[in-house]
Every structure is written in structure tokens, then in C-alpha cells.
Design an enzyme around this catalytic site. Structure first.
Site, PDB file in Angstrom:
ATOM      1  N   CYS A 166       1.999  -0.678 -24.437  1.00 54.17           N
ATOM      2  CA  CYS A 166       2.821   0.212 -24.335  1.00 54.17           C
ATOM      3  C   CYS A 166       2.124   1.642 -24.397  1.00 54.17           C
ATOM      4  O   CYS A 166       2.380   2.646 -23.720  1.00 54.17           O
ATOM      5  CB  CYS A 166       3.853   0.036 -25.519  1.00 54.17           C
ATOM      6  SG  CYS A 166       5.033  -1.394 -25.124  1.00 54.17           S
ATOM      7  N   GLU A 218       9.616  -0.334 -25.210  1.00 52.84           N
ATOM      8  CA  GLU A 218       9.040   0.972 -24.557  1.00 52.84           C
ATOM      9  C   GLU A 218       8.685   0.798 -23.098  1.00 52.84           C
ATOM     10  O   GLU A 218       9.089   1.835 -22.262  1.00 52.84           O
ATOM     11  CB  GLU A 218       7.675   1.245 -25.431  1.00 52.84           C
ATOM     12  CG  GLU A 218       7.947   1.497 -26.813  1.00 52.84           C
ATOM     13  CD  GLU A 218       7.962   0.240 -27.606  1.00 52.84           C
ATOM     14  OE1 GLU A 218       8.220  -0.874 -27.393  1.00 52.84           O
ATOM     15  OE2 GLU A 218       7.063   0.319 -28.770  1.00 52.84           O
ATOM     16  N   CYS A 234       8.120  -5.313 -23.840  1.00 50.22           N
ATOM     17  CA  CYS A 234       8.423  -4.228 -24.916  1.00 50.22           C
ATOM     18  C   CYS A 234       9.797  -3.547 -24.567  1.00 50.22           C
ATOM     19  O   CYS A 234       9.645  -3.082 -23.529  1.00 50.22           O
ATOM     20  CB  CYS A 234       7.337  -3.640 -25.605  1.00 50.22           C
ATOM     21  SG  CYS A 234       5.987  -4.614 -26.488  1.00 50.22           S
ATOM     22  N   GLU A 291      12.620 -10.884 -24.481  1.00 48.08           N
ATOM     23  CA  GLU A 291      11.363 -11.865 -24.382  1.00 48.08           C
ATOM     24  C   GLU A 291      11.627 -13.306 -23.449  1.00 48.08           C
ATOM     25  O   GLU A 291      12.668 -13.161 -22.746  1.00 48.08           O
ATOM     26  CB  GLU A 291      11.632 -12.572 -25.945  1.00 48.08           C
ATOM     27  CG  GLU A 291      11.233 -11.380 -27.278  1.00 48.08           C
ATOM     28  CD  GLU A 291      11.188 -11.887 -28.384  1.00 48.08           C
ATOM     29  OE1 GLU A 291      11.627 -12.969 -28.800  1.00 48.08           O
ATOM     30  OE2 GLU A 291      10.696 -11.176 -29.371  1.00 48.08           O
ATOM     31  N   ASN A 351      13.507  -4.747 -25.984  1.00 46.06           N
ATOM     32  CA  ASN A 351      12.473  -5.702 -25.754  1.00 46.06           C
ATOM     33  C   ASN A 351      13.449  -7.042 -25.172  1.00 46.06           C
ATOM     34  O   ASN A 351      14.451  -7.183 -25.599  1.00 46.06           O
ATOM     35  CB  ASN A 351      11.699  -6.143 -26.868  1.00 46.06           C
ATOM     36  CG  ASN A 351      12.656  -6.600 -28.103  1.00 46.06           C
ATOM     37  OD1 ASN A 351      13.569  -6.152 -28.357  1.00 46.06           O
ATOM     38  ND2 ASN A 351      11.877  -7.267 -29.093  1.00 46.06           N
ATOM     39  N   CYS A 390       2.927  -0.923 -29.344  1.00 41.80           N
ATOM     40  CA  CYS A 390       1.649  -1.792 -29.211  1.00 41.80           C
ATOM     41  C   CYS A 390       0.562  -1.194 -28.341  1.00 41.80           C
ATOM     42  O   CYS A 390       1.139  -0.232 -27.774  1.00 41.80           O
ATOM     43  CB  CYS A 390       2.201  -3.385 -28.577  1.00 41.80           C
ATOM     44  SG  CYS A 390       2.413  -3.534 -26.908  1.00 41.80           S
TER      45      CYS A 390
END
Ligand code: THU
Length: 145
Positions: free
Chosen positions: A100, A62, A60, A51, A49, A97
Site C-alpha cells: 500500500c 487503502e 487492503c 479478503e 479490506n 503495509c
């Protein structure tokens, strides 16, 4: 048809996801995530990830992992994936999430396996169809099943 993933392959993907976890850029949430995926051409790709100070721009692990697969794909055929591992150091395993799940559904067959694993080597697996049933995919755009 998607081939079954053996225990050694899951272990190798877990190691890669763990390595990616160490690279996570998560200064705001402190919630590091690492991911690794196997392409159908047998390449392993990693993601973590990343940010942002503008929080909503966070990407993210993924989705970064899938982007890596797209980049490393040779030739002009579309990359396809066979399996993905999501690694965190949380007692509660980390599922992908919603955003994703949609992006996974674009590139993974419905019966491909997604596995969450943690530092205690606890594991949970889902198929792509389980994490996002009746997903909107490229097939819908061309009106095919
Ligand atoms: N995150 C992921 O990278 N993958 C998931 O499956 C869940 C959430 C990241 C986004 C953000 O950087 C942090 O975890 C907390 O939400």
C-alpha cells in the site's frame, strides 16, 4: 503544494473510514480495516479490506480506497489525493503495509498526510515521504524530479 488538513476534515475522514470499516470482508483474518481519502478535487472516497479464500489475493483497504478515487475521478486527468485515514479497532494503530505504501506513493504528493486512528481516537500521522522514502514513482519513469 499540498494544503494543510484541518481538524474538521480529519474528523470527517475518520467517520468515513469508520463507516468503511463496517463493510470490511475479512472472514479469514477477522482483522477489519477501513480507509477514507480526500482527493485534491475535494471528493471523499472509502475503501475496506476484501479478503479471498485464495489468501494472497486479499486487497487492503487503502488500495481499494485509491481504486475508488480513480473510478470517481471525472474527466481524463489523473486523480490526486491530499490525505488518507486508516481506521481499525486495534489498540496498536495500523500503519499501511508495504504494498500500500508503494500504491500511495503513486497518487499522493510526498508531503501529503496519512493518519492511522483507532476506536479510542488515538492517532498517528506520517507524510508519504516518511512511510516510503525514495519511492519509485511515475517521475522515475520519465526521468524527472
Ligand atoms: N490490511 C489492510 O487492509 N490494511 C493495512 O494497512 C494492513 C492490513 C488487511 C489485509 C488483511 O485483510 C488483513 O488486514 C490482515 O492482514
Amino acid at each position: 503544494m499540498n494544503k494543510a488538513i484541518d481538524a474538521n476534515t480529519w474528523q470527517m475522514l475518520t467517520k468515513n473510514a469508520q463507516q468503511a470499516y463496517q463493510q470490511a470482508y475479512a472472514p479469514y483474518s477477522q482483522f477489519q480495516v477501513g480507509s477514507a481519502a480526500l482527493t485534491t478535487a475535494n471528493k471523499v472516497v472509502q475503501g475496506c479490506n476484501v479478503e479471498n479464500a485464495s489468501y494472497g489475493l486479499t486487497v487492503c483497504a487503502e488500495r481499494n480506497c485509491i481504486a475508488q478515487g480513480v473510478i470517481t475521478n471525472e474527466g481524463d486527468s489523473t486523480v490526486e489525493f491530499a490525505a488518507m485515514v486508516i481506521y481499525t479497532e486495534q489498540e496498536k494503530l495500523t500503519p499501511p503495509c508495504g504494498a500500500c505504501r508503494q500504491v500511495i506513493s503513486e497518487f499522493f504528493p510526498q508531503n501529503a498526510q496519512i493518519m492511522a486512528v483507532n476506536h479510542l481516537n488515538e492517532q498517528q500521522q506520517w507524510t508519504v515521504a516518511q512511510i516510503l522514502p525514495d519511492a519509485f514513482t511515475p517521475y522515475d519513469l520519465i526521468n524527472k524530479t
